[in-house]
Scaffold this motif. Structure first.
Motif, PDB file in Angstrom:
ATOM      1  N   VAL A  23       0.838  -1.201   0.000  1.00 67.32           N
ATOM      2  CA  VAL A  23       0.000   0.000   0.000  1.00 67.32           C
ATOM      3  C   VAL A  23       0.871   1.247   0.000  1.00 67.32           C
ATOM      4  O   VAL A  23       0.775   2.091  -0.864  1.00 67.32           O
ATOM      5  CB  VAL A  23      -0.938   0.026   1.225  1.00 67.32           C
ATOM      6  N   GLY A  24       1.723   1.370   0.995  1.00 72.55           N
ATOM      7  CA  GLY A  24       2.562   2.548   1.112  1.00 72.55           C
ATOM      8  C   GLY A  24       3.966   2.320   0.603  1.00 72.55           C
ATOM      9  O   GLY A  24       4.793   3.223   0.599  1.00 72.55           O
ATOM     10  N   TYR A  25       4.252   1.104   0.169  1.00 71.58           N
ATOM     11  CA  TYR A  25       5.585   0.747  -0.308  1.00 71.58           C
ATOM     12  C   TYR A  25       5.477   0.419  -1.783  1.00 71.58           C
ATOM     13  O   TYR A  25       5.050  -0.672  -2.168  1.00 71.58           O
ATOM     14  CB  TYR A  25       6.136  -0.450   0.470  1.00 71.58           C
ATOM     15  N   THR A  26       5.841   1.381  -2.627  1.00 72.94           N
ATOM     16  CA  THR A  26       5.696   1.199  -4.064  1.00 72.94           C
ATOM     17  C   THR A  26       6.833   0.331  -4.617  1.00 72.94           C
ATOM     18  O   THR A  26       7.779   0.000  -3.909  1.00 72.94           O
ATOM     19  CB  THR A  26       5.719   2.559  -4.794  1.00 72.94           C
ATOM     20  N   ALA A  27       6.741   0.050  -5.890  1.00 73.92           N
ATOM     21  CA  ALA A  27       7.776  -0.727  -6.563  1.00 73.92           C
ATOM     22  C   ALA A  27       9.091   0.039  -6.671  1.00 73.92           C
ATOM     23  O   ALA A  27      10.106  -0.533  -7.041  1.00 73.92           O
ATOM     24  CB  ALA A  27       7.300  -1.146  -7.950  1.00 73.92           C
ATOM     25  N   ARG A  54      -4.814   4.479  -2.729  1.00 73.24           N
ATOM     26  CA  ARG A  54      -4.488   3.413  -1.774  1.00 73.24           C
ATOM     27  C   ARG A  54      -5.552   2.323  -1.862  1.00 73.24           C
ATOM     28  O   ARG A  54      -6.693   2.539  -1.459  1.00 73.24           O
ATOM     29  CB  ARG A  54      -4.435   3.990  -0.364  1.00 73.24           C
ATOM     30  N   PRO A  55      -5.173   1.151  -2.341  1.00 73.68           N
ATOM     31  CA  PRO A  55      -6.158   0.065  -2.454  1.00 73.68           C
ATOM     32  C   PRO A  55      -6.477  -0.534  -1.092  1.00 73.68           C
ATOM     33  O   PRO A  55      -5.638  -0.570  -0.203  1.00 73.68           O
ATOM     34  CB  PRO A  55      -5.436  -0.958  -3.334  1.00 73.68           C
ATOM     35  N   ASP A  56      -7.702  -1.013  -0.941  1.00 75.68           N
ATOM     36  CA  ASP A  56      -8.026  -1.781   0.258  1.00 75.68           C
ATOM     37  C   ASP A  56      -7.756  -3.257  -0.031  1.00 75.68           C
ATOM     38  O   ASP A  56      -7.394  -3.633  -1.151  1.00 75.68           O
ATOM     39  CB  ASP A  56      -9.458  -1.525   0.727  1.00 75.68           C
ATOM     40  N   PHE A  57      -7.907  -4.081   0.969  1.00 74.07           N
ATOM     41  CA  PHE A  57      -7.569  -5.501   0.833  1.00 74.07           C
ATOM     42  C   PHE A  57      -8.380  -6.175  -0.271  1.00 74.07           C
ATOM     43  O   PHE A  57      -7.838  -6.951  -1.058  1.00 74.07           O
ATOM     44  CB  PHE A  57      -7.801  -6.226   2.164  1.00 74.07           C
ATOM     45  N   ASP A  58      -9.691  -5.912  -0.325  1.00 74.64           N
ATOM     46  CA  ASP A  58     -10.529  -6.588  -1.311  1.00 74.64           C
ATOM     47  C   ASP A  58     -10.157  -6.206  -2.734  1.00 74.64           C
ATOM     48  O   ASP A  58     -10.097  -7.058  -3.624  1.00 74.64           O
ATOM     49  CB  ASP A  58     -12.008  -6.298  -1.047  1.00 74.64           C
ATOM     50  N   VAL A  59      -9.905  -4.917  -2.964  1.00 72.03           N
ATOM     51  CA  VAL A  59      -9.510  -4.466  -4.297  1.00 72.03           C
ATOM     52  C   VAL A  59      -8.152  -5.072  -4.661  1.00 72.03           C
ATOM     53  O   VAL A  59      -7.959  -5.571  -5.772  1.00 72.03           O
ATOM     54  CB  VAL A  59      -9.465  -2.922  -4.358  1.00 72.03           C
ATOM     55  N   ALA A  60      -7.208  -5.048  -3.730  1.00 74.50           N
ATOM     56  CA  ALA A  60      -5.880  -5.600  -4.002  1.00 74.50           C
ATOM     57  C   ALA A  60      -5.955  -7.096  -4.311  1.00 74.50           C
ATOM     58  O   ALA A  60      -5.301  -7.565  -5.248  1.00 74.50           O
ATOM     59  CB  ALA A  60      -4.953  -5.337  -2.826  1.00 74.50           C
ATOM     60  N   ARG A  61      -6.743  -7.833  -3.546  1.00 73.35           N
ATOM     61  CA  ARG A  61      -6.892  -9.275  -3.811  1.00 73.35           C
ATOM     62  C   ARG A  61      -7.357  -9.515  -5.246  1.00 73.35           C
ATOM     63  O   ARG A  61      -6.812 -10.351  -5.960  1.00 73.35           O
ATOM     64  CB  ARG A  61      -7.940  -9.879  -2.866  1.00 73.35           C
ATOM     65  N   ARG A  62      -8.383  -8.776  -5.634  1.00 71.88           N
ATOM     66  CA  ARG A  62      -8.962  -8.952  -6.970  1.00 71.88           C
ATOM     67  C   ARG A  62      -7.969  -8.559  -8.062  1.00 71.88           C
ATOM     68  O   ARG A  62      -7.724  -9.315  -9.008  1.00 71.88           O
ATOM     69  CB  ARG A  62     -10.243  -8.125  -7.100  1.00 71.88           C
ATOM     70  N   ARG A 113      -7.049  -9.736   8.492  1.00 74.10           N
ATOM     71  CA  ARG A 113      -7.811  -9.655   7.247  1.00 74.10           C
ATOM     72  C   ARG A 113      -7.184 -10.468   6.117  1.00 74.10           C
ATOM     73  O   ARG A 113      -7.634 -10.387   4.987  1.00 74.10           O
ATOM     74  CB  ARG A 113      -7.961  -8.197   6.819  1.00 74.10           C
ATOM     75  N   ALA A 114      -6.150 -11.248   6.422  1.00 77.05           N
ATOM     76  CA  ALA A 114      -5.480 -12.017   5.370  1.00 77.05           C
ATOM     77  C   ALA A 114      -5.166 -13.444   5.807  1.00 77.05           C
ATOM     78  O   ALA A 114      -4.042 -13.915   5.639  1.00 77.05           O
ATOM     79  CB  ALA A 114      -4.212 -11.285   4.954  1.00 77.05           C
ATOM     80  N   PRO A 115      -6.149 -14.174   6.349  1.00 78.45           N
ATOM     81  CA  PRO A 115      -5.845 -15.543   6.788  1.00 78.45           C
ATOM     82  C   PRO A 115      -5.406 -16.452   5.638  1.00 78.45           C
ATOM     83  O   PRO A 115      -4.668 -17.412   5.854  1.00 78.45           O
ATOM     84  CB  PRO A 115      -7.161 -16.021   7.413  1.00 78.45           C
ATOM     85  N   GLU A 116      -5.829 -16.151   4.424  1.00 80.92           N
ATOM     86  CA  GLU A 116      -5.441 -16.972   3.277  1.00 80.92           C
ATOM     87  C   GLU A 116      -3.945 -16.870   2.997  1.00 80.92           C
ATOM     88  O   GLU A 116      -3.338 -17.817   2.503  1.00 80.92           O
ATOM     89  CB  GLU A 116      -6.264 -16.601   2.030  1.00 80.92           C
ATOM     90  N   VAL A 117      -3.340 -15.720   3.324  1.00 79.89           N
ATOM     91  CA  VAL A 117      -1.891 -15.565   3.138  1.00 79.89           C
ATOM     92  C   VAL A 117      -1.162 -16.450   4.138  1.00 79.89           C
ATOM     93  O   VAL A 117      -0.221 -17.174   3.780  1.00 79.89           O
ATOM     94  CB  VAL A 117      -1.464 -14.089   3.290  1.00 79.89           C
ATOM     95  N   ARG A 118      -1.602 -16.400   5.369  1.00 78.74           N
ATOM     96  CA  ARG A 118      -0.996 -17.234   6.417  1.00 78.74           C
ATOM     97  C   ARG A 118      -1.105 -18.715   6.043  1.00 78.74           C
ATOM     98  O   ARG A 118      -0.132 -19.460   6.129  1.00 78.74           O
ATOM     99  CB  ARG A 118      -1.687 -16.951   7.756  1.00 78.74           C
TER     100      ARG A 118
END
Length: 194
Positions: A23-27, A54-62, A113-118
């Motif tokens: 989010v705050g750390y760009t490429a 700044r994307p939220d989790f749902d937008v970033a996932r998609r 908010r990211a149990p799938e990553v874990r």
């Protein structure tokens, strides 16, 4: 809502690196920029997601899932590699599903908010997909125990924060950046079967 675009620096069409920032750390941040530049210099095509806002989790996932799927569809025979930081690690489950090796920098291992990553990180070593988990011991989103038990290659930066910087120690921070760049290069060789 944040919009995104993919910038492509053409190289060898058979070697494709996809960079997924946080989010705050760009490429442009060093732990993404330096390994990406090293692979670009080695001939890789580099696809980089850039956010407008700044994307939220749902937008970033998609978006990250679409970017990975589109990359595979566009170059199904290419050697592909993912380089993701923080929010970009939301793509880890999709990368495993697609069989894409990845370097997962400061993954969201403790984020509620990211149990799938874990879950995906915990099984990375048994997934058959080459992976690298990188985190710092001073990062509240890092779980060194989970990473060590995952069976994946792990690079842990002692005292490293969520940017993999060591507070008040520029030399250790520089060494960590060198180590990350070298580890991503090693993973790229594994992805290529070298």
């Amino acid at each position: 809502m944040a919009d995104s675009r993919v910038i492509v620096d053409d190289g060898d069409a058979g070697l494709v690196l996809t960079v997924l920032p946080g989010v705050g750390y760009t490429a442009e941040g060093p732990v993404l920029a330096r390994p990406a530049e090293a692979l670009r210099a080695a001939g890789w095509t580099v696809r980089t997601v850039v956010w407008d806002g700044r994307p939220d989790f749902d937008v970033a996932r998609r978006v990250y899932a679409e970017v990975l799927r589109d990359g595979v569809a566009a170059a199904p025979a290419a050697t592909q590699l993912v380089l993701a930081k923080s929010l970009g690690t939301l793509a880890l489950p999709v990368a495993v599903e697609l069989g894409l090796p990845g370097a997962w920098l400061t993954p969201l291992l403790t984020a509620d908010r990211a149990p799938e990553v874990r879950d995906a990180a915990a099984g990375l070593g048994t997934s058959g997909v080459p992976g690298l988990l990188v985190g710092g011991t001073a990062d509240g989103l890092w779980d060194g125990g989970l990473a060590a038990a995952s069976g994946a290659r792990v690079l842990e930066v002692d005292g490293g924060d969520h940017s993999l910087e060591v507070d008040d120690d520029p030399e250790r921070t520089a060494r960590a950046l060198d180590d990350v760049t070298a580890a991503v290069g090693d993973l790229a060789r594994v992805a290529r079967g070298l």
